[in-house]
Design an enzyme around this catalytic site. Sequence first.
Site, PDB file in Angstrom:
ATOM      1  N   GLU A 232       0.984  -1.288   0.036  1.00 18.43           N
ATOM      2  CA  GLU A 232       0.109   0.128   0.056  1.00 18.43           C
ATOM      3  C   GLU A 232       0.905   0.958   0.111  1.00 18.43           C
ATOM      4  O   GLU A 232       0.896   1.970   0.915  1.00 18.43           O
ATOM      5  CB  GLU A 232      -0.963  -0.031   1.063  1.00 18.43           C
TER       6      GLU A 232
ATOM      7  N   GLU B 230      -4.588 -10.066  -0.052  1.00 15.95           N
ATOM      8  CA  GLU B 230      -5.245  -9.861   1.256  1.00 15.95           C
ATOM      9  C   GLU B 230      -6.851 -10.133   0.855  1.00 15.95           C
ATOM     10  O   GLU B 230      -7.298  -9.771  -0.268  1.00 15.95           O
ATOM     11  CB  GLU B 230      -5.144  -8.601   1.878  1.00 15.95           C
TER      12      GLU B 230
END
Length: 1028
Positions: free
Chosen positions: A463, A539
């Site tokens: 991220e 994820e």
Amino acid sequence: MFTASPMSLSKILARRDWENPGVTQWHRLPAHAPFNSWRDEASARADDNASRKRSLNGDWQFSYYAAPEQVPDSWVTEDCADAVTTPVPSNWQMQGFDTPIYTNDTYPIPVNPPFVPAENPTGCYSLTFEVDEQWLESGQTRIVFDGVNSAFYLWCNGKWMGYSQDSRLPAEFDLSAVLRPGTNRLAVLVLRWCDGSYLEDQDMWRMSGIFRDVSLLHKPHTHIADYHAVTELNADYDRAKLQVEVALAGEQFADCEVAVTLWRDGLSVATVSAKPGSAIIDERGNWAERLNVTLPVKDPALWSAETPELYRLTFALRDGQGEILDVEACDVGFRCVEISNGLLKVNGKPLLIRGVNRHEHHPENGQVMDEATMCRDIELMKQHNFNAVRCSHYPNHPLWYTLCDRYGLYVVDEANIETHGMVPMSRLADDPRWLPAMSERVTRMVLRDRNHPSIIIWSLGNESGHGANHDALYRWVKTTDPTRPVQYEGGGANTAATDIVCPMYARVDQDQPFEAVPKWSLKKWIGMPDETRPLILCEYAHAMGNSFGGFAKYWQAFRNHPRLQGGFVWDWVDQALTKKDDNGNAFWAYGGDFGDTPNDRQFCLNGLVFPDRTPHPALFEAQRAQQFFTFTLVSTSPLVIDVHSDYLFRQCDNEQLRWNIARDGEVLASGEVALTIAPQQTQRIEIDAPEFAAAAGEIWLNVDIVQTAATAWSPADHRCAWDQWQLPAPLYIAPPVEGTAKPDLKVKEDVLEVSHQSQRWHFDRASGNLTQWWNNGTATLLAPLSDNFTRAPLDNDIGVSEATRIDPNAWVERWKAAGMYNLTPRLLLCEGEQLAQAVTITTLHAWESNGKALFLSRKVWKIDRAGVLHGDVQVQVANDIPQPARIGLSCQLAQTPQTASWLGLGPDENYPDRKLAARQGRWTLPLDALHTAYIFPTDNGLRCDTRELTFDTHQMQGDFHFSLSRYSQQQLRDTSHHHLLEAEPGCWLNIDAFHMGVGGDDSWSPSVSPEFILQRREMRYAFSWRQD
């Protein structure tokens, strides 16, 4: 050679290295494979403790300051008066200094890179240690810090030795120039914040200190400086080459020779000796200090997560007289990782990643990991059918990779880079001033860890958007290590900086067309033009609290679409810390409990296991979905099943199928069959089923696969897979139930009273509710039986909504806005009727909020001659309100049952969209075991598809879901932490005809699949209830 600096502490600090992204270290030694510096081959082969590697873990002296400028210059040579003893490794916040801060993506400091606050908590560590003259004269002494958060300066004997940042990789310094025989003093100044903190914005507790091992390493003057081993396999995987490169250092390396030996079960498989000097590589010549050798291996035992076959590789450096100077060693696994035809493969077989994300977390020790905790994590993962782990979001403790090699787990090794809180997220990734800092975090990880066979994928971080720095790092990794793919999710999961499409929280069938970074449905994504890469979710299935709904849908898609190769669940362990309340009682704390600001509350509680590694119910759902065996019922007469092995490399040699046939939980027949299934093959089994007599109840075939002997990660009789099927049974006609006396109705001023032998029921004429039920003179209700349309909100119901930031799209906010938590009943009808064989009570309620009817509930209660209470309930839901969480009834019972038994799905908590792991059967559990102690209290403990429920004197029949709890829904809703819940008198019974799913694709947007939302506006249900 480096000369220690005589500069004072204040002058060194005045440079403010911690606010300069161009300075990531001073005098730190280059990255390399882990060292032990054995002095004999036998010890290296056995991986014994090396006498030349000394642990400095233990009690250090510690002083705490609010800022580095407050540290006196004298501390470099002598401890401050306020110094206390503190353990190393540890986080100082766990030792009573400073405040741990939990945030997800919000930076805990003002965002002004590379600058950090002037108030910068500083920990000053010191330690004295002894070395003798022989130690000093015989070689070089290094100090190795495996992890220090976030940056630190080092002094030895009053001389400044260097500086380092990047909290998750080793920092190594040469102390040789300043050591003296006898007592020596280390001083380590650790800063909480540095410019590197802007690259460490991971979703975790922000803590500080020397939190990994510290050791002294003695290397001879001429020594092994690095080593690297690469396995190459032929197309048939029956011939291998081990390509080995060794680097040497020291003045005499040219006169030395290195013996490289491969060992298996204590025997030498291959060995070769060579002097340094590589082949000529360019017009300027070769690497004089390096050597390259090849060891051929015939019929190698191949490494995989299923079959973690390891060899031991030793490197023995000998001088010109043949004396051993230095020995290093590592485990070697022969395996090939590749992407071909759009599939990630190991040893030629396409993988199905059964993965989980894991933070390094311990409830008492913070981010300090010990071997026992690491082993426990791996054992639980393997027992629950995980085969892969992502090191989220940083390189882990060095021992973790060795354990994954030996137990067998595929690993994604991830660089310590996350800039989630930046706007835009790629701000630093597109800034060339930050390339050196990012580069060191990637390159040093690769150089440390590249010998581990368990690592099959490198990750550039998490991220951080996508920028030019990522592209440069991707190219470096692919050039340096072409044997592994690289993944990176940032910038949309499918940029040029990733070999794998690796989205997070993409859904099976639903597009999420976010601007700039859309998340397409999984099935759509793999069919997009020119997209040929495998898709593996980095994820998915956000396991926050009572969650994990819809997990089975992902696994159906993974098994049906080859290029959907699995994913990594978020995440492994609830990141709660142990804290004591005002009375000294320990509880699990989350964001904000330490007065930390900013904080993201309970968003750190996303684990499949509690902080102490007790499983959440969701862990069993993962175990069932991911099991390595699938079953097919071929026929019922004869009774035949097929068992297919999903193992790619393992021959079944420790598995047994155990079966039984049961009617309503009573076993009618059973047996067992040894399994001998080859990888990816099927074994057909015929079961000797008896003839079934006509009788009440359903007949089920249950099959379990168990491991007959204990393994490295499981006990004997561990169940690794199971299935069940309802079998056809002869038609059974139940005899009519006859009572001895008809019930009697009395219409009184305030109640309708029904009597039957030793029982009485009171229906309140003002409320219409069943307010009391006497059985043998004992009152059984503390609160009336009443409609129930809401639940104590789950984390997924709440989403990102909080007091200061309302999300009107969250389920709980929609329910609140509609008035569902503030319903007032208005009784429209309450009448009784005496029939010849029964009494009926009919009620009609309008459930209103602000004068508007949200629900109409019509109930017909019938008490028959046997004293059984029958309920027939019809509910209408207003068309202009959100779908409710449940349709059912609730009451508070006067007695507290010790146990409950039921025929239905169990034994563990299950919900309509999370019941793959639940098994149809008859179960008995203590009352407390029916409650799931989620740290943040929510609705919990449901058991679905129940036919019968028995507790104390009560017996219920029907088709319903139930929960029994010491806590009301109101208390669960109002309480912030589980330890604050107070057991209420009696017990709360919830009977649900319909219950909304829990969701779990993510926890910040409505994620319950449509089929698990209560879409119908008219619903009807029935059940019966009796007491003995």
